[in-house]
Design a protein around this motif. Structure first.
Motif, PDB file in Angstrom:
ATOM      1  N   THR A   1      53.788 -20.418  -7.586  1.00  0.00           N
ATOM      2  CA  THR A   1      53.257 -19.071  -7.326  1.00  0.00           C
ATOM      3  C   THR A   1      52.548 -18.931  -5.974  1.00  0.00           C
ATOM      4  OG1 THR A   1      51.046 -19.462  -8.252  1.00  0.00           O
ATOM      5  CG2 THR A   1      52.792 -18.823  -9.801  1.00  0.00           C
TER       6      THR A   1
ATOM      7  N   ASP B   1      41.981 -34.701  -9.068  1.00  0.00           N
ATOM      8  CA  ASP B   1      40.652 -34.596  -9.690  1.00  0.00           C
ATOM      9  C   ASP B   1      40.348 -35.875 -10.468  1.00  0.00           C
ATOM     10  OD1 ASP B   1      41.800 -34.439 -12.249  1.00  0.00           O
ATOM     11  OD2 ASP B   1      41.700 -32.256 -12.331  1.00  0.00           O
TER      12      ASP B   1
ATOM     13  N   GLY C   1      46.594 -30.448 -12.159  1.00  0.00           N
ATOM     14  CA  GLY C   1      46.899 -29.180 -12.811  1.00  0.00           C
ATOM     15  C   GLY C   1      46.628 -28.029 -11.851  1.00  0.00           C
ATOM     16  N   GLY C   2      46.490 -26.838 -12.407  1.00  0.00           N
ATOM     17  CA  GLY C   2      46.282 -25.640 -11.597  1.00  0.00           C
ATOM     18  C   GLY C   2      45.042 -25.734 -10.723  1.00  0.00           C
ATOM     19  N   SER C   3      43.986 -26.395 -11.227  1.00  0.00           N
ATOM     20  CA  SER C   3      42.743 -26.467 -10.442  1.00  0.00           C
ATOM     21  C   SER C   3      42.993 -27.175  -9.113  1.00  0.00           C
ATOM     22  CB  SER C   3      41.667 -27.219 -11.231  1.00  0.00           C
ATOM     23  OG  SER C   3      41.370 -26.531 -12.426  1.00  0.00           O
TER      24      SER C   3
ATOM     25  N   LYS D   1      36.188 -14.402 -11.972  1.00  0.00           N
ATOM     26  CA  LYS D   1      37.293 -15.209 -11.443  1.00  0.00           C
ATOM     27  C   LYS D   1      38.196 -14.282 -10.637  1.00  0.00           C
ATOM     28  CE  LYS D   1      38.718 -19.115 -13.047  1.00  0.00           C
ATOM     29  NZ  LYS D   1      39.549 -20.109 -13.753  1.00  0.00           N
TER      30      LYS D   1
ATOM     31  N   VAL E   1      54.483 -37.794 -15.354  1.00  0.00           N
ATOM     32  CA  VAL E   1      53.044 -37.648 -15.073  1.00  0.00           C
ATOM     33  C   VAL E   1      52.328 -36.793 -16.126  1.00  0.00           C
ATOM     34  CG1 VAL E   1      53.297 -37.987 -12.569  1.00  0.00           C
ATOM     35  CG2 VAL E   1      53.308 -35.662 -13.487  1.00  0.00           C
TER      36      VAL E   1
ATOM     37  N   ASN F   1      49.638 -17.456  -5.884  1.00  0.00           N
ATOM     38  CA  ASN F   1      48.234 -17.183  -6.243  1.00  0.00           C
ATOM     39  C   ASN F   1      47.386 -18.443  -6.225  1.00  0.00           C
ATOM     40  OD1 ASN F   1      49.572 -14.916  -7.117  1.00  0.00           O
ATOM     41  ND2 ASN F   1      49.312 -15.362  -9.286  1.00  0.00           N
TER      42      ASN F   1
ATOM     43  N   HIS G   1      41.010 -21.489 -18.677  1.00  0.00           N
ATOM     44  CA  HIS G   1      42.039 -20.455 -18.508  1.00  0.00           C
ATOM     45  C   HIS G   1      43.073 -20.457 -19.642  1.00  0.00           C
ATOM     46  CE1 HIS G   1      44.732 -17.898 -16.104  1.00  0.00           C
ATOM     47  NE2 HIS G   1      45.701 -18.702 -16.494  1.00  0.00           N
TER      48      HIS G   1
ATOM     49  N   ASP H   1      45.726 -25.186  -6.896  1.00  0.00           N
ATOM     50  CA  ASP H   1      45.127 -23.997  -6.266  1.00  0.00           C
ATOM     51  C   ASP H   1      44.236 -24.397  -5.090  1.00  0.00           C
ATOM     52  OD1 ASP H   1      46.417 -22.345  -7.979  1.00  0.00           O
ATOM     53  OD2 ASP H   1      44.628 -21.610  -9.022  1.00  0.00           O
TER      54      ASP H   1
ATOM     55  N   THR I   1      50.654 -31.847 -13.075  1.00  0.00           N
ATOM     56  CA  THR I   1      50.446 -32.818 -14.150  1.00  0.00           C
ATOM     57  C   THR I   1      50.118 -32.136 -15.472  1.00  0.00           C
ATOM     58  OG1 THR I   1      48.098 -33.066 -13.653  1.00  0.00           O
ATOM     59  CG2 THR I   1      49.615 -34.558 -12.499  1.00  0.00           C
ATOM     60  N   THR I   2      49.983 -30.789 -15.450  1.00  0.00           N
ATOM     61  CA  THR I   2      49.929 -30.033 -16.701  1.00  0.00           C
ATOM     62  C   THR I   2      51.184 -29.159 -16.719  1.00  0.00           C
ATOM     63  OG1 THR I   2      48.722 -28.157 -15.710  1.00  0.00           O
ATOM     64  CG2 THR I   2      47.394 -29.886 -16.718  1.00  0.00           C
TER      65      THR I   2
HETATM   66  N1  LIG Z   1      47.800 -20.345  -9.162  1.00  0.00           N
HETATM   67  C1  LIG Z   1      48.274 -19.844 -10.266  1.00  0.00           C
HETATM   68  O1  LIG Z   1      49.323 -19.214 -10.277  1.00  0.00           O
HETATM   69  C2  LIG Z   1      47.516 -20.062 -11.529  1.00  0.00           C
HETATM   70  C3  LIG Z   1      48.048 -19.581 -12.741  1.00  0.00           C
HETATM   71  C4  LIG Z   1      47.312 -19.789 -13.898  1.00  0.00           C
HETATM   72  C5  LIG Z   1      46.086 -20.472 -13.844  1.00  0.00           C
HETATM   73  N2  LIG Z   1      45.603 -20.899 -12.644  1.00  0.00           N
HETATM   74  C6  LIG Z   1      44.309 -21.605 -12.545  1.00  0.00           C
HETATM   75  O2  LIG Z   1      44.542 -22.994 -12.782  1.00  0.00           O
HETATM   76  C7  LIG Z   1      43.350 -23.585 -13.343  1.00  0.00           C
HETATM   77  C8  LIG Z   1      43.688 -24.277 -14.646  1.00  0.00           C
HETATM   78  O3  LIG Z   1      44.668 -25.266 -14.424  1.00  0.00           O
HETATM   79  P1  LIG Z   1      45.248 -26.143 -15.644  1.00  0.00           P
HETATM   80  O4  LIG Z   1      45.279 -25.321 -16.868  1.00  0.00           O
HETATM   81  O5  LIG Z   1      46.488 -26.749 -15.174  1.00  0.00           O
HETATM   82  O6  LIG Z   1      44.139 -27.240 -15.894  1.00  0.00           O
HETATM   83  P2  LIG Z   1      43.238 -28.090 -14.860  1.00  0.00           P
HETATM   84  O7  LIG Z   1      43.948 -28.330 -13.605  1.00  0.00           O
HETATM   85  O8  LIG Z   1      41.898 -27.408 -14.786  1.00  0.00           O
HETATM   86  O9  LIG Z   1      43.105 -29.461 -15.655  1.00  0.00           O
HETATM   87  C9  LIG Z   1      42.430 -29.491 -16.897  1.00  0.00           C
HETATM   88  C10 LIG Z   1      41.998 -30.933 -17.221  1.00  0.00           C
HETATM   89  O10 LIG Z   1      43.154 -31.704 -17.501  1.00  0.00           O
HETATM   90  C11 LIG Z   1      43.099 -32.957 -16.837  1.00  0.00           C
HETATM   91  N3  LIG Z   1      44.485 -33.364 -16.606  1.00  0.00           N
HETATM   92  C12 LIG Z   1      45.418 -32.710 -15.870  1.00  0.00           C
HETATM   93  N4  LIG Z   1      46.598 -33.365 -15.954  1.00  0.00           N
HETATM   94  C13 LIG Z   1      46.404 -34.441 -16.732  1.00  0.00           C
HETATM   95  C14 LIG Z   1      47.266 -35.494 -17.202  1.00  0.00           C
HETATM   96  N5  LIG Z   1      48.562 -35.510 -16.914  1.00  0.00           N
HETATM   97  N6  LIG Z   1      46.727 -36.444 -17.987  1.00  0.00           N
HETATM   98  C15 LIG Z   1      45.415 -36.393 -18.340  1.00  0.00           C
HETATM   99  N7  LIG Z   1      44.553 -35.416 -17.943  1.00  0.00           N
HETATM  100  C16 LIG Z   1      45.052 -34.454 -17.148  1.00  0.00           C
HETATM  101  C17 LIG Z   1      42.305 -32.664 -15.561  1.00  0.00           C
HETATM  102  O11 LIG Z   1      41.702 -33.813 -15.063  1.00  0.00           O
HETATM  103  C18 LIG Z   1      41.284 -31.643 -16.068  1.00  0.00           C
HETATM  104  O12 LIG Z   1      40.163 -32.286 -16.588  1.00  0.00           O
HETATM  105  C19 LIG Z   1      42.378 -22.445 -13.537  1.00  0.00           C
HETATM  106  O13 LIG Z   1      41.440 -22.402 -12.475  1.00  0.00           O
HETATM  107  C20 LIG Z   1      43.265 -21.231 -13.555  1.00  0.00           C
HETATM  108  O14 LIG Z   1      42.568 -20.055 -13.203  1.00  0.00           O
HETATM  109  C21 LIG Z   1      46.310 -20.731 -11.504  1.00  0.00           C
END
Ligand SMILES: NC(=O)c1ccc[n+]([C@@H]2O[C@H](COP(=O)([O-])OP(=O)(O)OC[C@H]3O[C@@H](n4cnc5c(N)ncnc54)[C@H](O)[C@@H]3O)[C@@H](O)[C@H]2O)c1
Ligand SMILES: [Fe+2]
Length: 385
Positions: free
Chosen positions: A148, A40, A98-100, A161, A180, A150, A278, A103, A139-140
């Motif tokens: 997972t 992203d 990250g998760g976005s 959602k 990272v 999901n 989330h 997924d 990266t998160t």
């Molecule tokens: N599949 C699953 O099991 C599962 C579980 C929980 C949540 N989710 C879903 O995952 C999504 C949320 O993912 P998330 O919480 O990881 O956040 P995200 O992926 O939405 O990222 C959040 C923000 O952080 C930034 N970012 C990410 N890594 C970075 C880094 N290392 N340095 C700087 N910026 C960084 C991204 O650019 C973004 O703007 C939601 O849609 C949620 O519903 C999925």
């Protein structure tokens, strides 16, 4: 008598500083020439995709690079990427984000092998064929999406959602290279880290919990609670970042053999309608839901306490359950997690909407150790206004 359970793992996990380079091994192993690197804007602009792209290119492959996956994506975003990946005849997806992002990679990987699935994601049994391989680089720390089955998407016209689940979406490869995550800003470190804590703690108390889950959950809780504040205070603390990433991965594995419960259930309408990220909505809810569950969870909270509380030895054992809940309230305060939903545009007149929609998330609520009535659910939301 213990009921049966199973646990599913990604096929191969590379871990440790520098393991990002294993992308080369993955391209070699898969013997593919059509690779998509998905990320992203935020991750891309930090330069975190540069290394992965160069590793792929070193193998003589020019990847299709997509770097605009939306945050918390809607199901309608899938179509655009699906068309691009299909046209490019993608054979391997590498997700850096990250998760976005992860997924999105997971859902695209099954769309590519299950014709017509893009429009029909929610139809039970729609995912019949194994996916194209996915390598996830989280990266998160985090959603645990790298572990997972999901993938979660927003259906905007329903303000909903939805979690789509298929074993075919468990990534084939995971790279846990904490370098990272060094640049993840403090607020995201806090909220995504508490999401991982929710996965571990909720899986532990879920009615689906089992010995394997408990072992992983306790270690995840120890790693996360011992390090989240250090990573929040100093993102370059390498030990803390590594511990957070491992804890988040373990917590993701817990989800594949157990389940989240009421924290995530009450979180869904907050994401669906009010677009609260989330991790943030889970973090706001966590202490309140764990307090509401207390009467059914004294034993579980007592088991968790020594892994969560650095001062457990100084507290009489019979007070450990209360100490766990107090710790959660205090932790959210120290991490500057908001303690009210009002700043997100949620008001008292929204209580019935929230309650009715949370009550519909039976997939998770039925696994909560305490049967929460609509009154209980409303009471929890009310305390946040
Ligand atoms: N599949 C699953 O099991 C599962 C579980 C929980 C949540 N989710 C879903 O995952 C999504 C949320 O993912 P998330 O919480 O990881 O956040 P995200 O992926 O939405 O990222 C959040 C923000 O952080 C930034 N970012 C990410 N890594 C970075 C880094 N290392 N340095 C700087 N910026 C960084 C991204 O650019 C973004 O703007 C939601 O849609 C949620 O519903 C999925
Ligand atoms: Fe989550």
């Amino acid at each position: 008598m213990m009921s049966t359970y199973n646990i599913k793992f990604p096929k191969k996990v590379f871990s440790g500083a520098g393991s990002l380079e294993e992308i080369k091994t993955i391209v070699d192993e898969q013997q593919v020439s059509r690779v998509c690197l998905l990320t992203d804007e935020g991750v891309y602009s930090c330069g975190l995709a540069d290394g992965p792209v160069s590793y792929i290119e070193e193998k003589g492959v020019k990847p299709l690079v997509i770097h605009d996956v939306p945050r918390e994506p809607s199901a309608y975003a899938i179509r655009k990427y699906y068309d691009q990946l299909r046209e490019a005849k993608t054979e391997l997806i590498i997700a850096v984000g990250g998760g976005s992002v992860i997924d999105m990679a997971k859902i695209l990987s099954v769309c590519l092998t299950n014709d017509g699935l893009v429009d029909d994601l929610r139809k039970p049994g729609a995912i019949r064929n194994a996916s194209v391989p996915v390598a996830a680089v989280p990266t998160t720390a985090g959603t645990g999406a790298e572990a997972t089955a999901n993938a979660i998407f927003l259906y905007p016209e329903e303000d909903l959602k939805v979690g789509i689940v298929s074993e075919f979406m468990i990534p084939d490869y995971v790279i846990l290279d904490a370098t990272v995550t060094y640049g993840l800003p403090p607020a995201l470190t806090a909220s995504t880290g508490v999401d991982a804590l929710c996965h571990a703690f909720e899986s532990y108390i879920s009615i689906l919990s089992n010995p394997f889950c408990k072992m992983l959950a306790l270690e995840a809780i120890r790693l996360i609670c011992g390090n989240i504040e250090k990573a929040y205070a100093d993102g370059s603390n390498q030990d803390a970042r590594e511990a957070m990433q491992l804890g988040s991965f373990y917590a993701g594995l817990c989800l594949t053999t157990s389940s989240t419960v009421a924290v995530h259930a009450l979180s869904y309408p907050l994401g669906g309608k009010y677009h609260i990220p989330h991790g943030v909505s889970n973090a706001i809810l966590l202490p309140h839901v764990m307090e509401a569950n207390m009467e059914c969870c004294r034993q579980a909270y007592t088991e968790v306490a020594p892994f969560m509380l650095s001062n457990a030895d100084d507290i009489p054992r019979e007070q450990w359950p209360e100490a766990v809940v107090e710790y959660l309230y205090a932790l959210m305060k120290r991490l500057n997690i908001p303690n009210s939903l009002e700043e997100f545009g949620v008001h008292r007149e929204d209580l019935d909407y929230l309650t009715d929609n949370a009550a519909k998330v039976e997939r998770l609520l039925l696994k909560n150790p305490k049967k929460l009535t609509k009154e209980d659910i409303k009471g929890i939301y009310k305390r946040l206004l």
